[in-house]
Design a protein around this motif. Structure first.
Motif, PDB file in Angstrom:
ATOM      1  N   GLY A 178     -19.247   0.162   4.513  1.00 19.97           N
ATOM      2  CA  GLY A 178     -20.300  -0.618   4.233  1.00 19.97           C
ATOM      3  C   GLY A 178     -20.879  -0.446   2.847  1.00 19.97           C
ATOM      4  O   GLY A 178     -21.202  -1.330   2.321  1.00 19.97           O
ATOM      5  N   GLY A 226     -18.863  -1.899   0.182  1.00 17.30           N
ATOM      6  CA  GLY A 226     -18.773  -3.408   0.361  1.00 17.30           C
ATOM      7  C   GLY A 226     -20.059  -3.539  -0.206  1.00 17.30           C
ATOM      8  O   GLY A 226     -20.077  -4.710  -1.036  1.00 17.30           O
ATOM      9  N   GLY A 227     -21.145  -3.151  -0.035  1.00 17.73           N
ATOM     10  CA  GLY A 227     -22.489  -3.323  -0.677  1.00 17.73           C
ATOM     11  C   GLY A 227     -22.251  -3.086  -2.312  1.00 17.73           C
ATOM     12  O   GLY A 227     -22.922  -4.060  -2.997  1.00 17.73           O
ATOM     13  N   GLY A 250     -19.632  -3.403  -3.876  1.00 16.48           N
ATOM     14  CA  GLY A 250     -18.810  -4.466  -4.717  1.00 16.48           C
ATOM     15  C   GLY A 250     -19.634  -5.798  -4.578  1.00 16.48           C
ATOM     16  O   GLY A 250     -19.261  -6.439  -5.541  1.00 16.48           O
ATOM     17  N   ALA A 251     -20.376  -6.170  -3.549  1.00 14.90           N
ATOM     18  CA  ALA A 251     -21.360  -7.537  -3.772  1.00 14.90           C
ATOM     19  C   ALA A 251     -22.178  -7.046  -4.988  1.00 14.90           C
ATOM     20  O   ALA A 251     -22.225  -8.404  -5.688  1.00 14.90           O
ATOM     21  CB  ALA A 251     -22.109  -7.289  -2.468  1.00 14.90           C
ATOM     22  N   ARG A 304     -20.219  -7.826  -8.219  1.00 15.89           N
ATOM     23  CA  ARG A 304     -19.894  -9.093  -7.987  1.00 15.89           C
ATOM     24  C   ARG A 304     -20.985 -10.114  -8.677  1.00 15.89           C
ATOM     25  O   ARG A 304     -20.892 -10.884  -9.324  1.00 15.89           O
ATOM     26  CB  ARG A 304     -19.572  -9.753  -6.725  1.00 15.89           C
ATOM     27  CG  ARG A 304     -19.264 -11.379  -6.650  1.00 15.89           C
ATOM     28  CD  ARG A 304     -18.939 -11.864  -5.516  1.00 15.89           C
ATOM     29  NE  ARG A 304     -20.141 -11.954  -4.448  1.00 15.89           N
ATOM     30  CZ  ARG A 304     -19.795 -12.000  -3.049  1.00 15.89           C
ATOM     31  NH1 ARG A 304     -18.548 -12.406  -2.381  1.00 15.89           N
ATOM     32  NH2 ARG A 304     -20.794 -12.009  -2.201  1.00 15.89           N
ATOM     33  N   GLY A 348     -13.356  -2.238   1.741  1.00 13.83           N
ATOM     34  CA  GLY A 348     -15.064  -2.176   1.369  1.00 13.83           C
ATOM     35  C   GLY A 348     -15.384  -2.615   0.044  1.00 13.83           C
ATOM     36  O   GLY A 348     -15.951  -3.988  -0.077  1.00 13.83           O
ATOM     37  N   GLY A 362     -16.198  -6.691  -0.513  1.00 17.16           N
ATOM     38  CA  GLY A 362     -17.516  -7.152  -1.152  1.00 17.16           C
ATOM     39  C   GLY A 362     -17.607  -7.776  -2.456  1.00 17.16           C
ATOM     40  O   GLY A 362     -18.335  -8.713  -2.610  1.00 17.16           O
ATOM     41  N   THR A 422     -14.602 -13.185  -3.433  1.00 13.08           N
ATOM     42  CA  THR A 422     -15.152 -14.045  -2.565  1.00 13.08           C
ATOM     43  C   THR A 422     -14.452 -15.476  -2.315  1.00 13.08           C
ATOM     44  O   THR A 422     -14.806 -16.386  -3.090  1.00 13.08           O
ATOM     45  CB  THR A 422     -16.694 -14.418  -3.022  1.00 13.08           C
ATOM     46  OG1 THR A 422     -17.282 -15.495  -2.122  1.00 13.08           O
ATOM     47  CG2 THR A 422     -16.671 -14.923  -4.437  1.00 13.08           C
TER      48      THR A 422
END
Length: 116
Positions: free
Chosen positions: A6, A9-10, A12-13, A16, A65, A69, A72
């Motif tokens: 998690g 992933g956060g 990675g977001a 992005r 993860g 993230g 897309t």
């Protein structure tokens, strides 16, 4: 393990968001170029991770993860749908095809690097 996936992933977001904002500032185009850049970078990273002899747990954290993230597919799909809605069919087809082809090539390059 779930917490690490998690957190990755956060992160990675967030990455992005930074790449998206930076790409839009650097390149002004009517085509949604930044999502293609993000997906190609993410494909390269995931290809590299898949071909590298990381500990399997770290491969999951980084691949599922961070790369999950960061990339897309849903945004790319919406952008193609918007181009089609706006009757920019040629842009939509070119964007969809080029992004898919270039993302696969980026993943292949990422997967080749650890072996060389």
């Amino acid at each position: 393990m779930i917490f690490l996936i998690g957190a990755a992933g956060g992160f990675g977001a967030v990455c992005r968001y930074w790449v998206d904002a930076g790409t839009k500032m650097a390149i002004t185009t009517p085509t949604p170029f930044s999502t293609a850049v993000i997906n190609m970078l993410g494909s390269f990273f995931l290809g590299f991770i898949a071909a590298t002899q990381f500990d399997p747990a770290w491969s999951v954290v980084l691949g599922v993860g961070f790369c999950g993230g960061f990339t897309t597919f849903s945004t790319a799909s919406v952008e193609v749908a918007i181009l089609l809605r706006d009757k920019r069919r040629l842009y939509a087809v070119n964007y969809a095809v080029l992004m898919c082809v270039l993302s696969v090539l980026a993943a292949a390059v990422g997967a080749i690097i650890p072996a060389s």
